[in-house]
Design a protein around this motif. Structure first.
Motif, PDB file in Angstrom:
ATOM      1  N   PHE A   1      29.636   1.632   4.911  1.00  0.00           N
ATOM      2  CA  PHE A   1      30.542   0.944   5.842  1.00  0.00           C
ATOM      3  C   PHE A   1      31.701   0.242   5.139  1.00  0.00           C
ATOM      4  O   PHE A   1      32.733   0.003   5.737  1.00  0.00           O
ATOM      5  N   TYR A   2      31.484  -0.154   3.885  1.00  0.00           N
ATOM      6  CA  TYR A   2      32.501  -0.952   3.188  1.00  0.00           C
ATOM      7  C   TYR A   2      33.004  -0.220   1.937  1.00  0.00           C
ATOM      8  O   TYR A   2      32.852  -0.689   0.817  1.00  0.00           O
ATOM      9  N   HIS A   3      33.600   0.947   2.186  1.00  0.00           N
ATOM     10  CA  HIS A   3      34.088   1.789   1.085  1.00  0.00           C
ATOM     11  C   HIS A   3      35.187   1.119   0.279  1.00  0.00           C
ATOM     12  O   HIS A   3      35.415   1.481  -0.867  1.00  0.00           O
ATOM     13  N   ASP A   4      35.846   0.147   0.914  1.00  0.00           N
ATOM     14  CA  ASP A   4      37.034  -0.428   0.283  1.00  0.00           C
ATOM     15  C   ASP A   4      36.725  -1.327  -0.914  1.00  0.00           C
ATOM     16  O   ASP A   4      37.634  -1.798  -1.577  1.00  0.00           O
ATOM     17  N   SER A   5      35.433  -1.605  -1.181  1.00  0.00           N
ATOM     18  CA  SER A   5      35.140  -2.537  -2.286  1.00  0.00           C
ATOM     19  C   SER A   5      34.034  -2.000  -3.194  1.00  0.00           C
ATOM     20  O   SER A   5      33.229  -2.757  -3.709  1.00  0.00           O
ATOM     21  N   LEU A   6      34.002  -0.687  -3.381  1.00  0.00           N
ATOM     22  CA  LEU A   6      32.882  -0.105  -4.136  1.00  0.00           C
ATOM     23  C   LEU A   6      33.204   0.231  -5.590  1.00  0.00           C
ATOM     24  O   LEU A   6      32.352   0.766  -6.297  1.00  0.00           O
ATOM     25  N   ASP A   7      34.419  -0.093  -6.033  1.00  0.00           N
ATOM     26  CA  ASP A   7      34.756   0.201  -7.427  1.00  0.00           C
ATOM     27  C   ASP A   7      34.165  -0.893  -8.316  1.00  0.00           C
ATOM     28  O   ASP A   7      34.728  -1.987  -8.436  1.00  0.00           O
ATOM     29  N   ILE A   8      33.050  -0.585  -8.940  1.00  0.00           N
ATOM     30  CA  ILE A   8      32.337  -1.634  -9.692  1.00  0.00           C
ATOM     31  C   ILE A   8      33.104  -2.095 -10.928  1.00  0.00           C
ATOM     32  O   ILE A   8      32.800  -3.134 -11.501  1.00  0.00           O
ATOM     33  N   ASN A   9      34.104  -1.309 -11.333  1.00  0.00           N
ATOM     34  CA  ASN A   9      34.895  -1.710 -12.510  1.00  0.00           C
ATOM     35  C   ASN A   9      36.063  -2.624 -12.151  1.00  0.00           C
ATOM     36  O   ASN A   9      36.783  -3.085 -13.030  1.00  0.00           O
ATOM     37  N   ASN A  10      36.215  -2.883 -10.862  1.00  0.00           N
ATOM     38  CA  ASN A  10      37.305  -3.740 -10.396  1.00  0.00           C
ATOM     39  C   ASN A  10      36.740  -5.115 -10.031  1.00  0.00           C
ATOM     40  O   ASN A  10      35.973  -5.243  -9.072  1.00  0.00           O
ATOM     41  N   PRO A  11      37.108  -6.172 -10.805  1.00  0.00           N
ATOM     42  CA  PRO A  11      36.522  -7.503 -10.551  1.00  0.00           C
ATOM     43  C   PRO A  11      36.759  -7.987  -9.123  1.00  0.00           C
ATOM     44  O   PRO A  11      35.902  -8.661  -8.539  1.00  0.00           O
ATOM     45  N   GLN A  12      37.907  -7.618  -8.540  1.00  0.00           N
ATOM     46  CA  GLN A  12      38.209  -8.016  -7.166  1.00  0.00           C
ATOM     47  C   GLN A  12      37.229  -7.364  -6.184  1.00  0.00           C
ATOM     48  O   GLN A  12      36.717  -7.999  -5.263  1.00  0.00           O
ATOM     49  N   HIS A  13      36.927  -6.106  -6.401  1.00  0.00           N
ATOM     50  CA  HIS A  13      35.955  -5.395  -5.558  1.00  0.00           C
ATOM     51  C   HIS A  13      34.572  -6.033  -5.685  1.00  0.00           C
ATOM     52  O   HIS A  13      33.852  -6.201  -4.699  1.00  0.00           O
ATOM     53  N   ARG A  14      34.231  -6.379  -6.921  1.00  0.00           N
ATOM     54  CA  ARG A  14      32.909  -6.990  -7.136  1.00  0.00           C
ATOM     55  C   ARG A  14      32.817  -8.312  -6.375  1.00  0.00           C
ATOM     56  O   ARG A  14      31.796  -8.624  -5.760  1.00  0.00           O
ATOM     57  N   GLU A  15      33.918  -9.063  -6.397  1.00  0.00           N
ATOM     58  CA  GLU A  15      33.964 -10.362  -5.718  1.00  0.00           C
ATOM     59  C   GLU A  15      33.800 -10.171  -4.200  1.00  0.00           C
ATOM     60  O   GLU A  15      33.007 -10.868  -3.560  1.00  0.00           O
ATOM     61  N   VAL A  16      34.550  -9.230  -3.639  1.00  0.00           N
ATOM     62  CA  VAL A  16      34.499  -9.006  -2.185  1.00  0.00           C
ATOM     63  C   VAL A  16      33.086  -8.559  -1.774  1.00  0.00           C
ATOM     64  O   VAL A  16      32.532  -9.031  -0.776  1.00  0.00           O
ATOM     65  N   SER A  17      32.497  -7.677  -2.562  1.00  0.00           N
ATOM     66  CA  SER A  17      31.134  -7.217  -2.234  1.00  0.00           C
ATOM     67  C   SER A  17      30.147  -8.378  -2.284  1.00  0.00           C
ATOM     68  O   SER A  17      29.242  -8.475  -1.442  1.00  0.00           O
ATOM     69  N   ALA A  18      30.314  -9.265  -3.285  1.00  0.00           N
ATOM     70  CA  ALA A  18      29.425 -10.424  -3.409  1.00  0.00           C
ATOM     71  C   ALA A  18      29.536 -11.297  -2.156  1.00  0.00           C
ATOM     72  O   ALA A  18      28.522 -11.708  -1.572  1.00  0.00           O
ATOM     73  N   MET A  19      30.760 -11.561  -1.713  1.00  0.00           N
ATOM     74  CA  MET A  19      30.989 -12.403  -0.521  1.00  0.00           C
ATOM     75  C   MET A  19      30.369 -11.740   0.711  1.00  0.00           C
ATOM     76  O   MET A  19      29.729 -12.383   1.527  1.00  0.00           O
ATOM     77  N   ARG A  20      30.614 -10.440   0.821  1.00  0.00           N
ATOM     78  CA  ARG A  20      30.080  -9.727   1.994  1.00  0.00           C
ATOM     79  C   ARG A  20      28.559  -9.815   2.031  1.00  0.00           C
ATOM     80  O   ARG A  20      27.974 -10.058   3.090  1.00  0.00           O
TER      81      ARG A  20
END
Ligand code: CMC
Length: 427
Positions: free
Chosen positions: A145-164
């Motif tokens: 459902f949340y394809h937009d934050s799955l790049d584990i090498n991107n710190p911003q993506h990691r942050e968004v996934s953590a919040m979600r």
């Protein structure tokens, strides 16, 4: 950090020099990484003697009964902090300023809803499915459902996934409960705090919105804090191992939920209540204590013992106080099951078998009693543990990905057949 050395002597060979690493506090560890060059491995099933990683998040001294998150004692966090502040601390390493806290809470609130289509996913499950089974599936499905934050090498993506994950776990947990009850799922309410919102989604219905008791919400918040992290336990190690292959955070947390489910780990809180039901009456306690001591009987006293705590579980001390507060608020004074639990605790604490083995009540012994008093069904106990532990899992996952890491790949002591050929004639 490696100023000391250890020597390993394997008969007939030159000594192997191994660095000894020193942490901030706690025992030194022998760095065996160079051992593979000698063609040998270490053997440590259950990881009783193995530090699997370096971490700055949580420290436990099992002999002294100390648990620190980023240096702060769990007792102080339970009394003076709240769950979201503790989440910030675990994720970021420091307590937030007022502004940082307000921003963090607001970000979490922005993510409390789940994708509407996720609801249809629930319909694939039987109504009587265990909520942990649904939880494993639904949390894993978040990656769809949340394809937009799955790049584990991107710190911003990691942050968004953590919040979600931190924001959506209460919503998903309450949805599993509502689904099992056949009641409409409740949307989160962002005017409530984290614990109040969870209780609202659990117990309110669209036709009846009751106010949430501040005492119960506070107790719920404490339960969340007490379960937030516990260094490299089975589920956290599972999350790290899954994450080390580059798997996405939702898949890693689903793996952690699966590991937590077992009765030797997070499933113990549910197992405590099942055990109290099975014992039934104070007059049966001696029989069950005898079963727990019998090496030929698989029965164990649920809610007793811990791999690391060999004195007291500091979480259990806070949990016991919270238990008294909740029972006082609810006016529960003579609950037979509670009486049974207290008697069991008393007997186990004085019995030489338990004393010699340092088996004390752990966090799960009391949490089940509180959750039951709040009105939460036993099948939801481990779900609540998973909800609260998500921040710990995700903090460890983020910590691992923020530095150099290798795929986790233990070796083995092989004791099977040597190479052999298939028989020529197999008719
Ligand atoms: N009841 C009876 N005997 C026990 C118990 C128990 N609950 N726990 C340990 N023992 C005995 C065990 O049989 C062994 O005896 P012996 O030395 O004679 O062989 C000795 O105590 C040492 O136990 P162990 O199994 O080697 O210890 P471990 O570190 O491998 O296991 C444990 C720790 C938590 C899995 C275990 O104590 C247990 O199964 N407890 C009950 C389940 C439970 O409450 N789990 C929740 C843990 S706290 C929440 C969490 O972090 O998940």
């Amino acid at each position: 950090m490696a100023d000391k050395k250890a020597q390993l002597i394997i008969e007939g060979n030159a000594p192997v020099e191994l660095p000894v690493l020193t942490g901030t506090v706690g025992p030194d560890v022998i760095d065996v990484r160079s051992l593979t060059a000698t063609g040998r491995f270490t053997f440590d099933p259950g990881f009783m003697s193995t530090a699997s990683c370096e971490s700055k998040i949580t420290y436990i001294d099992g002999d002294k009964g100390i648990l620190l998150h980023r240096g702060y004692p769990i007792e102080q966090l339970a009394e003076q902090s709240d769950y979201l502040e503790t989440c910030y601390l675990l994720l970021n390493g420091e307590l937030p300023s007022k502004e940082e806290k307000a921003q963090f809470v607001s970000t979490i609130k922005n993510h409390t809803m789940v994708h509407e289509q996720l609801k249809t996913f629930f319909n694939g499950f039987r109504r009587d499915a265990h909520p942990m089974a649904i939880m494993c599936g639904v949390v894993g499905a978040l990656s769809a459902f949340y394809h937009d934050s799955l790049d584990i090498n991107n710190p911003q993506h990691r942050e968004v996934s953590a919040m979600r994950l931190v924001a959506k776990m209460p919503t998903i947990a309450a949805m599993t409960y509502k689904y099992s009850m056949g009641q409409p799922m409740m949307y989160p309410r962002n005017d409530l705090n984290y614990a109040e919102n969870f209780l609202h989604m659990m117990f309110n219905t669209p036709c009846e919105i009751k106010p949430i008791s501040p005492v119960l919400a506070k107790a719920m918040d404490k339960i969340f804090i007490l379960h937030a992290d516990h260094e490299q336990n089975a589920s956290t190690s599972t999350v790290r191992l899954a994450g080390s292959s580059g798997a996405n955070p939702f898949a890693c947390i689903a793996a952690g939920i699966a590991a937590l489910w077992g009765p030797a780990h997070g499933g113990a809180n549910e197992a405590v209540l099942a055990m109290l039901d099975e014992i039934g009456d104070v007059s049966n306690i001696d029989k069950f204590i005898a079963k727990a001591k019998d090496k030929n009987d698989p029965f164990k006293l649920m809610g007793f013992g811990h791999r690391v705590y060999k004195n007291r579980d500091p979480r259990a001390t806070v949990m016991k106080q919270t238990c008294d507060e909740v029972l006082g608020e609810l006016g529960i004074t003579n609950d037979p099951q509670l009486e049974l639990a207290m008697r069991l605790e008393e007997i186990a604490l004085t019995d030489p078998y338990f004393k010699e083995r340092n088996l004390y009540p752990n966090v799960d012994f009391y949490s089940g009693i509180i959750l039951k008093a709040i009105g939460i069904p036993t099948s939801m106990f481990t779900v609540i543990f998973a909800l609260a532990r998500t921040v710990g899992w995700i903090s460890h996952w983020k910590e691992m990905l923020s530095g150099p890491y290798k795929i986790g790949r233990p070796r083995q002591l092989y004791t099977g057949y040597e190479q052999r050929d298939l028989p020529a004639n197999r008719d």
